[in-house]
Structure formats: C-alpha cells, structure tokens
Write a protein that holds these residues in place. Sequence first.
Motif, PDB file in Angstrom:
ATOM      1  N   THR A 162      36.768  28.650 -17.611  1.00 21.50           N
ATOM      2  CA  THR A 162      36.759  26.541 -17.958  1.00 21.50           C
ATOM      3  C   THR A 162      37.605  26.261 -17.083  1.00 21.50           C
ATOM      4  N   VAL A 163      37.747  25.325 -16.702  1.00 22.47           N
ATOM      5  CA  VAL A 163      38.736  24.238 -15.645  1.00 22.47           C
ATOM      6  C   VAL A 163      39.056  23.349 -16.555  1.00 22.47           C
ATOM      7  N   ASP A 164      40.321  22.776 -16.666  1.00 24.31           N
ATOM      8  CA  ASP A 164      41.319  21.317 -17.085  1.00 24.31           C
ATOM      9  C   ASP A 164      40.132  20.778 -16.017  1.00 24.31           C
ATOM     10  N   VAL A 165      39.834  19.471 -17.014  1.00 25.77           N
ATOM     11  CA  VAL A 165      38.759  18.520 -16.065  1.00 25.77           C
ATOM     12  C   VAL A 165      40.147  17.676 -15.027  1.00 25.77           C
ATOM     13  N   ALA A 166      41.493  17.680 -15.251  1.00 29.57           N
ATOM     14  CA  ALA A 166      42.705  17.034 -14.568  1.00 29.57           C
ATOM     15  C   ALA A 166      42.669  17.463 -13.046  1.00 29.57           C
ATOM     16  N   ASP A 167      41.674  18.466 -12.867  1.00 31.46           N
ATOM     17  CA  ASP A 167      41.999  19.301 -11.708  1.00 31.46           C
ATOM     18  C   ASP A 167      40.605  19.379 -10.714  1.00 31.46           C
ATOM     19  N   LEU A 168      39.825  18.384 -11.149  1.00 31.04           N
ATOM     20  CA  LEU A 168      37.738  18.062 -10.721  1.00 31.04           C
ATOM     21  C   LEU A 168      38.318  16.943  -9.357  1.00 31.04           C
ATOM     22  N   THR A 169      37.391  17.678  -8.055  1.00 28.54           N
ATOM     23  CA  THR A 169      38.431  17.076  -7.445  1.00 28.54           C
ATOM     24  C   THR A 169      36.644  15.965  -7.060  1.00 28.54           C
ATOM     25  N   GLU A 170      36.624  14.927  -6.337  1.00 32.31           N
ATOM     26  CA  GLU A 170      35.258  14.104  -5.761  1.00 32.31           C
ATOM     27  C   GLU A 170      34.715  14.871  -5.998  1.00 32.31           C
ATOM     28  N   ALA A 171      34.991  16.561  -4.945  1.00 34.66           N
ATOM     29  CA  ALA A 171      33.664  17.425  -4.808  1.00 34.66           C
ATOM     30  C   ALA A 171      33.078  18.271  -5.688  1.00 34.66           C
ATOM     31  N   ALA A 172      34.265  18.359  -6.727  1.00 36.97           N
ATOM     32  CA  ALA A 172      34.221  19.869  -7.513  1.00 36.97           C
ATOM     33  C   ALA A 172      33.165  18.633  -8.795  1.00 36.97           C
ATOM     34  N   ILE A 173      33.260  17.470  -9.077  1.00 36.51           N
ATOM     35  CA  ILE A 173      32.241  17.381 -10.027  1.00 36.51           C
ATOM     36  C   ILE A 173      31.143  17.317  -9.759  1.00 36.51           C
ATOM     37  N   ARG A 174      30.625  17.163  -8.579  1.00 44.15           N
ATOM     38  CA  ARG A 174      29.716  17.379  -7.728  1.00 44.15           C
ATOM     39  C   ARG A 174      28.696  18.557  -7.774  1.00 44.15           C
ATOM     40  N   HIS A 175      29.628  19.530  -7.541  1.00 43.42           N
ATOM     41  CA  HIS A 175      29.486  20.857  -7.584  1.00 43.42           C
ATOM     42  C   HIS A 175      28.949  21.101  -9.057  1.00 43.42           C
ATOM     43  N   PHE A 176      30.249  20.857 -10.092  1.00 42.37           N
ATOM     44  CA  PHE A 176      29.916  21.489 -11.359  1.00 42.37           C
ATOM     45  C   PHE A 176      28.324  20.574 -11.535  1.00 42.37           C
ATOM     46  N   TRP A 177      27.840  19.782 -11.731  1.00 45.82           N
ATOM     47  CA  TRP A 177      26.821  18.774 -12.417  1.00 45.82           C
ATOM     48  C   TRP A 177      25.456  19.669 -11.525  1.00 45.82           C
ATOM     49  N   HIS A 178      26.234  20.149 -10.470  1.00 42.92           N
ATOM     50  CA  HIS A 178      24.693  21.359  -9.729  1.00 42.92           C
ATOM     51  C   HIS A 178      24.616  22.237 -10.772  1.00 42.92           C
ATOM     52  N   CYS A 179      25.616  23.066 -11.317  1.00 46.32           N
ATOM     53  CA  CYS A 179      25.036  24.110 -12.081  1.00 46.32           C
ATOM     54  C   CYS A 179      24.896  24.141 -12.836  1.00 46.32           C
ATOM     55  N   PHE A 180      24.489  22.803 -13.926  1.00 46.61           N
ATOM     56  CA  PHE A 180      23.652  23.088 -15.055  1.00 46.61           C
ATOM     57  C   PHE A 180      22.313  22.714 -14.258  1.00 46.61           C
ATOM     58  N   ASN A 181      21.989  22.855 -12.982  1.00 40.83           N
ATOM     59  CA  ASN A 181      20.523  23.722 -12.432  1.00 40.83           C
ATOM     60  C   ASN A 181      20.810  25.373 -12.645  1.00 40.83           C
ATOM     61  N   LEU A 182      20.100  25.154 -13.204  1.00 42.42           N
ATOM     62  CA  LEU A 182      19.997  27.034 -13.418  1.00 42.42           C
ATOM     63  C   LEU A 182      19.470  27.343 -12.228  1.00 42.42           C
TER      64      LEU A 182
END
Length: 391
Positions: A162-182
């Motif tokens: 689990t990651v604190d939302v405050a730590d998400l960079t722009e790149a990390a945001i896009r990567h996290f969304w990508h993770c929902f595509n199993l």
Amino acid sequence: MARQWTTIVIGAGGSQAQAMLRGIARAGATEGWLAIDRAWRPQTRAATEEMGFAVQELNPLEQPETLHRLLETTHLVVNMAGPYYKTGFAILDAAIETRTDYLDICDDADITLPMLERDARAKQAGISALIGMGSSPGTTNILIRSAVDHLGPVDDVDIYWTVDVADLTEAAIRHFWHCFNLVDADGTIHEVTGWDGLERRQVEFPAPVGPQTVVRLAHPEPLTVPRFLPVKRASNFGGLNPEEALVTAWALAHIADEQRSNGELTDPAASLFRHYRERRVGAPRIGSGMIIDVHTAGSGLRFAAGSDGGMDDSTGIPAAAGALLMLDGKINRQGAFAPEVVKPADFFEVLRRVSTGGGGLSLFRLEGGAPTERLRIRDLVAGEIDQREVA
C-alpha cells in the motif's frame, strides 16, 4: 571502439532517478557517469552536478539515430524514463543493437514479458539486460529468492503493498492505473473490471500503516517469480491509502481504460486525479507498507515493512545497487532477465554502500498463515537460519 562513459542514465531528472544518483554518490562511484534528461529543472541539474555527475540536456527517444550514437559511447545504460510500456522497447532494443548493458526499474506487467523475450537477442549481442531493478519489482524479487534459497521449492508467493496517495508522482499515477489491467501468465491483457469484479483483501500492515484494503493488480512479480524460481504461483495485491484514494483511482482507471479508449481519456483523467490529490495537501499521512509471504500451505517466511517515508529512495537505491553490481561484474549473466537472478548476498552487500542506513524491514517465520518467530534477514541471506520442514 573505446567507450567514453561507464554509465549513462536516461531520465535522470526524475525523482526516483535522483534517488539512484544520490546512492551512487554515497558510494563514491560517480566517475564516468553521464546524467541525461529532456528538460532539467535548474535546481535538480545543479544538485546533480554538485554530486559529481556530468550532465546533458537531451531527449534521445525522439531520434533513434541520436539514441544509438549515445549508447555506443557507454558500457551501461540505465533507463529511468517511464512509463515503460511506452519507452522500454526503444532503449532496450537500441542497447542490444549497440551491445550495451541495460538496466531499468520497469514495473509495467504488460511490457515485462515482451522485454524478457529479448533474451535470445541480448545473448547473441553478448549483453546483460536487467529488467525491473527497483523496489517492487527489484528488492521484492531478491527477498523472495533469499526465502526460496532457504526453504526450497514452495507453492505460493503473496505480495501485498500500500502506498500513501501523497507520494504518487505523475508517472506513478499513470502506472497505478495501468495496474488495474490484469495480465495473465501468457501475456493476455484484460480491461479494467468494475468495482464488484475487483478481488479485494484486508491486510494488517506494520505500524504506522495498520489495516488497509488492497486489490489484485497487475505487476511483474507474478509473471517472473514462477519463471525464474521454483515457485508454483505468485500473486500481487496493492492499493492506495486512504481507501477513498484507491476508490478514486480505480474509478478514473475504469473510465479512462486504454484497452477501451485507446488512451484518449488518459490525460484528462490524470488531471482530475492530480486535482484530487492537491486538494488533500496537509491531510494526515498514513505511510507505505509491504508484506511478502513465501509459503506452502501457510508455512514458510514473511517479510513485512511499514514506513512513513516516500517511494523515491525505496526505488532508486536498489537501482543504484543493481547498476554497481553490473559494473563490478557481480551480475555476469547474459541475456534479458529479472532480478530473481541476482544473488541476495551480493545485493545486500552493495546496498549498504548506496543506502542511507536504517530501514524497517522485518522477517518472521510463517506458520498456519500467521507470523511467529522473528528472524534476522542477515542470517537468512548468510544461510544461518535453522532449517525446519515446511508443512
């Protein structure tokens, strides 16, 4: 042809790349390193030069010929320019063609298998290409190997984070969304499922994090761990905290799913999530946590960590260790491979050279799915933990 540089870092101005460079500087190994970014921020460029790195402003991804000429001047290229589902092939293929060793922190599951399929070409070129040498994947894979080296073959590896939302960079945001595509083991990519279709678990992370909701997400470890280690299955469950951030991220990922929208909604969705995160500035932090269970029927080993620190060091410092291992000849395997091939003892020895010290990672014996006896990671890596039969 003699090569001018020991290592070139592409995307060196990013936060995780900067953490990697600080690690290299702590090890006193900056000589022969060139840091490249497409648009340096003045403060970041000055800090990089002050650490002792040569610096250049360039976007080699826009011109393949420029990228090739650049890689012909170095022994190792470190690709820190994500997202890797957009940049990974370009730099890896150029490294193979120019016979240049390669390392990245790729955490995109959908591109991991295609990059590893460059194995034969990389071997033919006589190079080493280490894919995913960050925190997760990266440190996670090496910890799993250390457990399997002790336990022998196991049925399951379960990763929770689990990651604190405050730590998400722009790149990390896009990567996290990508993770929902199993992503399946054969590389099949799925659309983002509805909320009721998510596989959710409640996990108790070490302090200061506590109980958090995590969901099954795509990540490289479930694909690489069974491929490189004697493990039957591996799973990855991750999340953002607080839970409202996880729900918000899922909703935008579902709306902007690139499998359905061809990426047309990605930028507007990223803007909305950035706005949501900015509205939370000043909100109490929860922190980040990770649990890795390596087991057969609930008996084995558990790694657990909780921290209120950020993601940059946890990703960049392992990359620094991996780069030094490659330069020192401690990773002499040719081809394209994941971090499971790295010897844990070598990794942790170099990690001490590049890290700031400390760290909250704990190790426990796992019995009946619950942690029991606390063990020392250094003893595990050194092979000094008493053997017990795994039920």
